[in-house]
Write a protein that holds these residues in place. Structure first.
Motif, PDB file in Angstrom:
ATOM      1  N   ASP A 204      56.548  83.839  53.443  1.00 47.20           N
ATOM      2  CA  ASP A 204      55.243  83.597  52.841  1.00 47.20           C
ATOM      3  C   ASP A 204      54.197  84.514  53.467  1.00 47.20           C
ATOM      4  OD1 ASP A 204      53.179  82.333  51.338  1.00 47.20           O
ATOM      5  OD2 ASP A 204      52.779  80.943  52.975  1.00 47.20           O
ATOM      6  N   ASN A 207      54.699  87.957  52.179  1.00 50.13           N
ATOM      7  CA  ASN A 207      54.298  88.013  50.775  1.00 50.13           C
ATOM      8  C   ASN A 207      52.800  88.294  50.612  1.00 50.13           C
ATOM      9  OD1 ASN A 207      56.834  87.462  49.737  1.00 50.13           O
ATOM     10  ND2 ASN A 207      56.483  85.262  49.564  1.00 50.13           N
ATOM     11  N   HIS A 208      51.988  87.823  51.586  1.00 45.28           N
ATOM     12  CA  HIS A 208      50.539  87.831  51.345  1.00 45.28           C
ATOM     13  C   HIS A 208      49.691  88.404  52.470  1.00 45.28           C
ATOM     14  CE1 HIS A 208      50.989  85.609  47.616  1.00 45.28           C
ATOM     15  NE2 HIS A 208      51.863  84.840  48.229  1.00 45.28           N
ATOM     16  N   ALA A 222      49.238  89.870  46.321  1.00 39.52           N
ATOM     17  CA  ALA A 222      50.580  89.754  46.911  1.00 39.52           C
ATOM     18  C   ALA A 222      51.159  91.118  47.243  1.00 39.52           C
ATOM     19  CB  ALA A 222      51.513  89.008  45.961  1.00 39.52           C
ATOM     20  N   ASN A 223      52.015  91.120  48.271  1.00 35.89           N
ATOM     21  CA  ASN A 223      52.825  92.288  48.592  1.00 35.89           C
ATOM     22  C   ASN A 223      54.121  92.239  47.785  1.00 35.89           C
ATOM     23  OD1 ASN A 223      51.161  93.413  50.762  1.00 35.89           O
ATOM     24  ND2 ASN A 223      51.728  91.569  51.884  1.00 35.89           N
ATOM     25  N   ASN A 224      54.778  93.381  47.695  1.00 36.90           N
ATOM     26  CA  ASN A 224      56.028  93.477  46.951  1.00 36.90           C
ATOM     27  C   ASN A 224      57.014  94.342  47.720  1.00 36.90           C
ATOM     28  OD1 ASN A 224      55.199  92.503  43.925  1.00 36.90           O
ATOM     29  ND2 ASN A 224      53.519  93.615  44.897  1.00 36.90           N
ATOM     30  N   LEU A 237      62.580  87.634  44.815  1.00 36.64           N
ATOM     31  CA  LEU A 237      61.295  87.172  45.341  1.00 36.64           C
ATOM     32  C   LEU A 237      60.419  88.332  45.794  1.00 36.64           C
ATOM     33  CD1 LEU A 237      59.589  84.676  46.083  1.00 36.64           C
ATOM     34  CD2 LEU A 237      60.706  84.703  48.337  1.00 36.64           C
ATOM     35  N   GLY A 238      61.047  89.479  46.080  1.00 34.93           N
ATOM     36  CA  GLY A 238      60.273  90.636  46.514  1.00 34.93           C
ATOM     37  C   GLY A 238      59.315  91.158  45.463  1.00 34.93           C
ATOM     38  N   HIS A 240      56.824  90.095  44.018  1.00 37.60           N
ATOM     39  CA  HIS A 240      56.038  88.881  44.198  1.00 37.60           C
ATOM     40  C   HIS A 240      54.802  88.824  43.305  1.00 37.60           C
ATOM     41  CE1 HIS A 240      56.089  85.231  46.480  1.00 37.60           C
ATOM     42  NE2 HIS A 240      54.781  85.294  46.652  1.00 37.60           N
ATOM     43  N   TRP A 275      62.629  92.042  53.870  1.00 38.38           N
ATOM     44  CA  TRP A 275      61.723  91.036  54.419  1.00 38.38           C
ATOM     45  C   TRP A 275      62.437  89.896  55.146  1.00 38.38           C
ATOM     46  CZ3 TRP A 275      57.703  90.304  49.871  1.00 38.38           C
ATOM     47  CH2 TRP A 275      56.782  91.358  49.930  1.00 38.38           C
TER      48      TRP A 275
END
Length: 289
Positions: A204, A207-208, A222-224, A237-238, A240, A275
């Protein structure tokens, strides 16, 4: 491919077959030490195998609460309970703190208070976020289920009374396991479950962190990561930003959706780094951007 049908609809999507099988096998594998006497060498090998098999079980539950794997409510409930027992995070917890919490702008209720997510990644900040956030993630959904379910009997957007019951069932399971095999439960099951909470907070954070979550621009919240292994294990989930824009989209559709919106995402929010928390030392040394 039609496995079975409910009201004329396929029982599940082809892409979910392996996910369903893994969701059914994982709890059996997780509780195997309760039924088989294992030597130290066997237990060590078992734990390594468990990391490989059960390490992505919580990703399965995340996918399932967003887009149920089957069209059968009874079978979906079985998957909820089995994955909750194996990971320690019940499906109701996920729905409260994530689906109707994080995705609805209520994440601060289930995260560390007054934590600046807009700052860049650092190992110290990441660990502090995980430690401080795991406790409200554990307690917050239980409190909300009690207040909204038992005290008010609210049934929308979820049945909060059932959410309270489901989390109580988990506590009853742990109590029964402690009574049966106390040292195995206290030394293996509970540490594993707490670790799951900790690791989900880490993802999490990745992600942010460094993002403007409160921004009205959905492409900067959000990050990706395009890392193939991470996305294969996590159910994409990547990708995002696409996941936030289309939270009900099936996990297999996220790469395509990411391709459609990628031109709108600032390049600094797209990386190719894995990640997984297992890569934490590399994240600290090399960064995650």
């Amino acid at each position: 491919m039609r496995i079975a049908a409910l009201d004329g609809r396929p029982f599940c999507r082809r892409e979910d077959i392996c996910k369903i099988l893994q969701a059914l096998i994982t709890p059996v594998a997780f509780f195997l030490p309760y039924f088989l006497p294992l030597s130290f060498a066997e237990l060590s090998a078992y734990l390594l195998a468990l990391v490989a098999l059960n390490g992505s079980a919580n990703y399965l539950l995340h996918l399932h609460v967003h887009h149920p794997f089957t069209t059968s409510p009874a079978f979906n409930l079985l998957l909820d309970l089995m994955l909750g027992a194996a990971t320690g995070i019940t499906a109701s917890n996920w729905r409260i703190q994530h689906v109707y919490g994080h995705h609805c702008g209520r994440e601060t209720k289930f995260r560390a208070r007054d934590f600046d997510m807009s700052a860049a990644f650092s190992g110290r900040r990441a660990l502090a976020f995980c430690w401080r956030s795991m406790w409200p993630t554990i307690v917050g959904p239980f409190r909300e289920a009690y207040e909204q379910g038992l005290l008010k009997n609210i049934r929308e957007p979820i049945d909060y009374r059932w959410a309270f019951v489901e989390q109580c069932l988990y506590l009853a399971l742990i109590a029964a396991l402690i009574a049966w095999r106390p040292w195995l439960t206290l030394g293996f099951v509970l540490p594993w479950h707490f670790a799951v909470f900790f690791f989900t907070r880490y993802v999490d954070f990745l992600n942010h962190c460094g993002c403007k979550e409160s921004s009205g621009n959905p492409f900067v919240i959000a990050n990706n990561t395009t890392h193939a292994v991470f996305n294969r294990r996590s159910g994409n989930l990547g990708f995002h930003t696409a996941h936030h824009l289309y939270p009900n989209a099936h996990w297999s559709e996220l790469p395509t959706l990411h391709g459609v919106i990628e031109k709108n995402i600032p390049p600094r929010l797209v990386t190719s780094v894995n990640w997984s928390f297992l890569h934490f030392p590399l994240h600290v040394l090399c960064g995650v951007a």
